[in-house]
Design a protein around this motif. Structure first.
Motif, PDB file in Angstrom:
ATOM      1  N   ARG A  81       0.781  -1.161   0.173  1.00 24.91           N
ATOM      2  CA  ARG A  81       0.011  -0.064   0.045  1.00 24.91           C
ATOM      3  C   ARG A  81       0.847   1.298   0.087  1.00 24.91           C
ATOM      4  N   ARG A  82       1.793   1.407   0.849  1.00 23.37           N
ATOM      5  CA  ARG A  82       2.869   2.347   0.725  1.00 23.37           C
ATOM      6  C   ARG A  82       3.251   2.753  -0.524  1.00 23.37           C
ATOM      7  N   ASP A  83       3.859   1.659  -1.245  1.00 19.89           N
ATOM      8  CA  ASP A  83       4.435   1.591  -2.437  1.00 19.89           C
ATOM      9  C   ASP A  83       3.468   2.439  -3.521  1.00 19.89           C
ATOM     10  N   ALA A  84       2.178   1.653  -3.371  1.00 21.82           N
ATOM     11  CA  ALA A  84       1.215   2.273  -4.471  1.00 21.82           C
ATOM     12  C   ALA A  84       0.834   3.552  -4.099  1.00 21.82           C
ATOM     13  N   ARG A  85       0.817   4.130  -2.808  1.00 21.03           N
ATOM     14  CA  ARG A  85       0.726   5.693  -2.495  1.00 21.03           C
ATOM     15  C   ARG A  85       1.868   6.415  -3.038  1.00 21.03           C
ATOM     16  N   ARG A  86       2.873   6.171  -3.027  1.00 22.93           N
ATOM     17  CA  ARG A  86       4.233   6.799  -3.414  1.00 22.93           C
ATOM     18  C   ARG A  86       4.172   6.899  -5.003  1.00 22.93           C
ATOM     19  N   LEU A  87       3.875   5.819  -5.604  1.00 22.45           N
ATOM     20  CA  LEU A  87       3.838   5.571  -7.207  1.00 22.45           C
ATOM     21  C   LEU A  87       2.684   6.604  -7.563  1.00 22.45           C
ATOM     22  N   ALA A  88       1.621   6.794  -6.735  1.00 21.50           N
ATOM     23  CA  ALA A  88       0.481   7.480  -7.243  1.00 21.50           C
ATOM     24  C   ALA A  88       0.599   9.091  -7.125  1.00 21.50           C
ATOM     25  N   THR A  89       1.571   9.258  -5.992  1.00 15.47           N
ATOM     26  CA  THR A  89       1.832  10.692  -5.955  1.00 15.47           C
ATOM     27  C   THR A  89       3.177  11.219  -6.647  1.00 15.47           C
ATOM     28  N   ALA A  90       4.279  10.459  -6.560  1.00 20.38           N
ATOM     29  CA  ALA A  90       5.536  10.728  -7.500  1.00 20.38           C
ATOM     30  C   ALA A  90       6.097  10.044  -8.425  1.00 20.38           C
ATOM     31  N   GLY A  91       4.876   9.154  -8.959  1.00 16.32           N
ATOM     32  CA  GLY A  91       5.314   8.392 -10.163  1.00 16.32           C
ATOM     33  C   GLY A  91       5.357   9.032 -11.587  1.00 16.32           C
ATOM     34  N   VAL A  92       6.087   8.729 -12.400  1.00 24.14           N
ATOM     35  CA  VAL A  92       5.908   9.416 -13.643  1.00 24.14           C
ATOM     36  C   VAL A  92       5.609   8.591 -14.741  1.00 24.14           C
ATOM     37  N   ALA A  93       5.076   8.667 -15.971  1.00 28.42           N
ATOM     38  CA  ALA A  93       4.521   7.620 -16.829  1.00 28.42           C
ATOM     39  C   ALA A  93       5.891   7.286 -17.622  1.00 28.42           C
ATOM     40  N   ALA A  94       6.106   6.015 -17.956  1.00 32.09           N
ATOM     41  CA  ALA A  94       7.349   5.643 -18.494  1.00 32.09           C
ATOM     42  C   ALA A  94       6.965   4.313 -19.527  1.00 32.09           C
ATOM     43  N   THR A  95       7.764   3.907 -20.138  1.00 23.87           N
ATOM     44  CA  THR A  95       7.636   2.755 -21.342  1.00 23.87           C
ATOM     45  C   THR A  95       8.460   1.710 -20.603  1.00 23.87           C
ATOM     46  N   ALA A  96       7.918   0.318 -20.750  1.00 23.56           N
ATOM     47  CA  ALA A  96       8.809  -0.933 -20.381  1.00 23.56           C
ATOM     48  C   ALA A  96       8.900  -1.789 -21.832  1.00 23.56           C
ATOM     49  N   GLU A  97      10.021  -1.835 -22.327  1.00 26.07           N
ATOM     50  CA  GLU A  97      10.388  -2.890 -23.450  1.00 26.07           C
ATOM     51  C   GLU A  97      10.549  -4.063 -22.723  1.00 26.07           C
ATOM     52  N   ILE A  98      10.019  -5.075 -23.299  1.00 22.68           N
ATOM     53  CA  ILE A  98      10.407  -6.724 -22.933  1.00 22.68           C
ATOM     54  C   ILE A  98      11.649  -6.823 -23.568  1.00 22.68           C
ATOM     55  N   LEU A  99      12.795  -7.303 -22.930  1.00 21.53           N
ATOM     56  CA  LEU A  99      13.849  -7.606 -23.436  1.00 21.53           C
ATOM     57  C   LEU A  99      14.012  -9.126 -23.794  1.00 21.53           C
ATOM     58  N   THR A 100      13.625  -9.904 -22.788  1.00 24.00           N
ATOM     59  CA  THR A 100      13.348 -11.520 -22.763  1.00 24.00           C
ATOM     60  C   THR A 100      12.350 -11.935 -22.097  1.00 24.00           C
ATOM     61  N   VAL A 101      12.066 -13.078 -22.443  1.00 20.47           N
ATOM     62  CA  VAL A 101      10.704 -13.798 -21.885  1.00 20.47           C
ATOM     63  C   VAL A 101      11.050 -15.031 -21.601  1.00 20.47           C
ATOM     64  N   ALA A 102      10.877 -15.508 -20.297  1.00 24.04           N
ATOM     65  CA  ALA A 102      11.296 -16.862 -19.723  1.00 24.04           C
ATOM     66  C   ALA A 102       9.956 -17.365 -19.073  1.00 24.04           C
ATOM     67  N   HIS A 103       9.774 -18.683 -18.971  1.00 25.55           N
ATOM     68  CA  HIS A 103       8.692 -19.165 -18.124  1.00 25.55           C
ATOM     69  C   HIS A 103       9.508 -19.369 -16.872  1.00 25.55           C
ATOM     70  N   HIS A 104       8.273 -18.930 -15.986  1.00 31.37           N
ATOM     71  CA  HIS A 104       8.561 -18.962 -14.441  1.00 31.37           C
ATOM     72  C   HIS A 104       7.740 -20.048 -13.737  1.00 31.37           C
ATOM     73  N   LEU A 105       8.338 -20.999 -13.194  1.00 31.01           N
ATOM     74  CA  LEU A 105       7.669 -22.010 -12.768  1.00 31.01           C
ATOM     75  C   LEU A 105       7.379 -22.205 -11.019  1.00 31.01           C
ATOM     76  N   GLY A 106       7.918 -21.021 -10.477  1.00 31.71           N
ATOM     77  CA  GLY A 106       7.926 -20.979  -9.100  1.00 31.71           C
ATOM     78  C   GLY A 106       6.579 -20.578  -8.661  1.00 31.71           C
ATOM     79  N   GLY A 107       6.325 -20.735  -7.434  1.00 34.30           N
ATOM     80  CA  GLY A 107       5.317 -20.622  -6.782  1.00 34.30           C
ATOM     81  C   GLY A 107       3.889 -21.157  -7.170  1.00 34.30           C
ATOM     82  N   GLU A 108       2.763 -20.815  -6.708  1.00 37.17           N
ATOM     83  CA  GLU A 108       1.544 -21.666  -7.147  1.00 37.17           C
ATOM     84  C   GLU A 108       1.100 -21.064  -8.466  1.00 37.17           C
ATOM     85  N   ASP A 109       1.347 -20.075  -8.752  1.00 39.14           N
ATOM     86  CA  ASP A 109       0.835 -19.557 -10.253  1.00 39.14           C
ATOM     87  C   ASP A 109       2.133 -19.452 -11.234  1.00 39.14           C
TER      88      ASP A 109
END
Length: 134
Positions: free
Chosen positions: A57-85
């Motif tokens: 919640r703290r991070d979400a509030r900080r991004l809402a107040t101080a965050g700037v719009a940006a772009t994220a380019e996907i460089l590589t994709v790999a399958h992630h098998l850890g965790g339940e999902d």
């Protein structure tokens, strides 16, 4: 929710201490040891969960107040098998106004649109590179 995780141990401990007629000594000490263990584990998980939610919640509030719009380019994709999902592990290059481009990794649900070269929208706090893919 986190209170519900913490409660069973103390409730069982109270029941063990106030039973009438009292349990035989061997059963009493076994029940007491089990109740103390359940209390320690339950309170530990409850506190851990509460801290994770509070930080999120703290991070979400900080991004809402101080965050700037940006772009994220996907460089590589790999399958992630850890965790339940299982999902996809993405290596990203995030860039935008007011900060130098940087690399980051994130786990996302499986989506056929997530391929190398795809551009995603993001919000970044330039002070510490905290980001969220939107």
């Amino acid at each position: 929710m986190f209170l519900a995780i913490c409660l069973p141990g103390p409730v069982l401990l109270t029941v063990a201490l106030t039973l009438d007629p009292p349990l035989p000594p061997a059963e009493f000490w076994g029940m007491l040891a089990g109740d103390v263990l359940i209390t320690i584990v339950g309170v530990g998980f409850g506190v851990l969960g509460l801290r994770l939610v509070t930080r999120s919640r703290r991070d979400a509030r900080r991004l809402a107040t101080a965050g700037v719009a940006a772009t994220a380019e996907i460089l590589t994709v790999a399958h992630h098998l850890g965790g339940e999902d299982p999902g996809l592990e993405l290596h990203l290059r995030i860039s935008g106004p007011g900060f130098a481009p940087f690399g980051a990794d994130t786990i996302r649900p499986d989506d056929p649109a997530l391929v190398p070269g795809a551009i995603l929208t993001a919000v970044v706090d330039p002070a510490d590179r905290l980001f969220r893919i939107t």
